[in-house]
Design an enzyme around this catalytic site. Structure first.
Site, PDB file in Angstrom:
ATOM      1  N   GLU A 241     -20.019  -3.253  41.972  1.00  0.00           N
ATOM      2  CA  GLU A 241     -19.985  -3.990  43.226  1.00  0.00           C
ATOM      3  C   GLU A 241     -20.282  -3.072  44.397  1.00  0.00           C
ATOM      4  O   GLU A 241     -19.981  -1.868  44.355  1.00  0.00           O
ATOM      5  CB  GLU A 241     -18.623  -4.654  43.470  1.00  0.00           C
ATOM      6  N   THR A 242     -20.862  -3.674  45.425  1.00  0.00           N
ATOM      7  CA  THR A 242     -20.964  -3.048  46.739  1.00  0.00           C
ATOM      8  C   THR A 242     -20.243  -3.940  47.728  1.00  0.00           C
ATOM      9  O   THR A 242     -20.442  -5.163  47.733  1.00  0.00           O
ATOM     10  CB  THR A 242     -22.431  -2.858  47.151  1.00  0.00           C
TER      11      THR A 242
END
Length: 269
Positions: free
Chosen positions: A44-45
């Protein structure tokens, strides 16, 4: 703008779960956010921007995998809170406005951050036909984890079975929205953890997530009922590995862990 890579649910670099973190003035269009998450290419970002004072939340927060936006992410929330606190962008508890409601991250004196997340609603289901073959072992139980998590939670025979899993990831895509959480009781609680897990999320572009905070909102109520305690520690037994302290408070689950910034640089687009 500055971009950081943070290892979450660990106190040392190159362990735990890495997440990209960008602090913005506002959210650009979704294609740009998705392209940045693809470029970062971690599970994830996190993208966050400050909100006006006086509201229910301090920062808006969104999470993207390399292929899609997700409704909830624990490790990237921990990573975002770590960046806010270590850079001085925010002091004290931070309230994030997210697709899963307002989530609070509170820094502790020991350097850990505690996340206040909704507890996943667990619904017992029949073990779907084919899961045993796809996972590589027959589950003992199976539970749906609700719409925010979107996983199938299964208990397997023992901790050694969890460590040995080599699932057919393509086959697993048929059994849940996001993926499958496989778990077992710890063989030796004296080692400092009560249960183990591994998380396989091929539907969102993550073959195996290293340490999954959101999954522990389902693991906490599952193991709290079976072990008779509301405070537990889970070991996510991925190759990078990491530990999540959990405390079940009815409809809320507290998730605690540390984080380490390992990369900081400039995003040029």
């Amino acid at each position: 703008m500055r971009i950081r890579i943070v290892d979450a649910f660990t106190d040392r670099p190159f362990a735990g779960n890495p997440a990209g973190v960008l602090l913005l003035d506002a959210f650009p269009g979704d294609p740009w956010l998705q392209n940045v998450a693809l470029e970062v290419n971690h599970a994830e970002t996190a993208f966050a921007h400050p909100l006006p004072a006086g509201g229910d939340a301090d920062w808006a927060l969104r999470w993207f995998t390399p292929v899609t936006e997700v409704a909830m992410c624990g490790h990237a929330t921990l990573a975002a809170a770590h960046v806010l606190h270590t850079t001085g962008a925010h002091e004290g508890p931070v309230r994030f406005a997210t697709r899963s409601g307002v989530l609070v991250a509170t820094p502790g004196e020991d350097g850990a951050v505690t996340l206040d997340f909704p507890t996943a609603p667990l619904t017992a289901v029949d073990v779907p036909e084919g899961v045993a073959k796809a996972l590589g072992t027959p589950p003992l139980t199976a539970f749906d984890t609700g719409p925010d998590i979107g996983d199938l939670l299964v208990e397997v025979a023992d901790e050694r079975t969890v460590h040995a899993l080599r699932p057919d990831l393509r086959a697993l895509t048929a059994y849940s929205e996001r993926g499958v959480i496989a778990t077992a009781r710890a063989e030796n609680p004296a080692l400092g953890y009560d249960f183990v897990s591994r998380c396989f999320f091929p539907n969102v572009g993550i073959d195996e997530d290293p340490v999954t905070g959101s999954a522990h909102t389902a693991l906490a109520p599952y193991w709290s009922e079976r072990l008779g305690r509301t405070t537990l520690t889970g070991l996510q037994a991925s190759p990078r590995s990491g530990r999540v302290r959990t405390e079940l408070r009815g409809g809320r689950t507290l998730l605690s862990g540390r984080a380490v910034t390992v990369i900081e640089g400039d995003l040029l687009v």
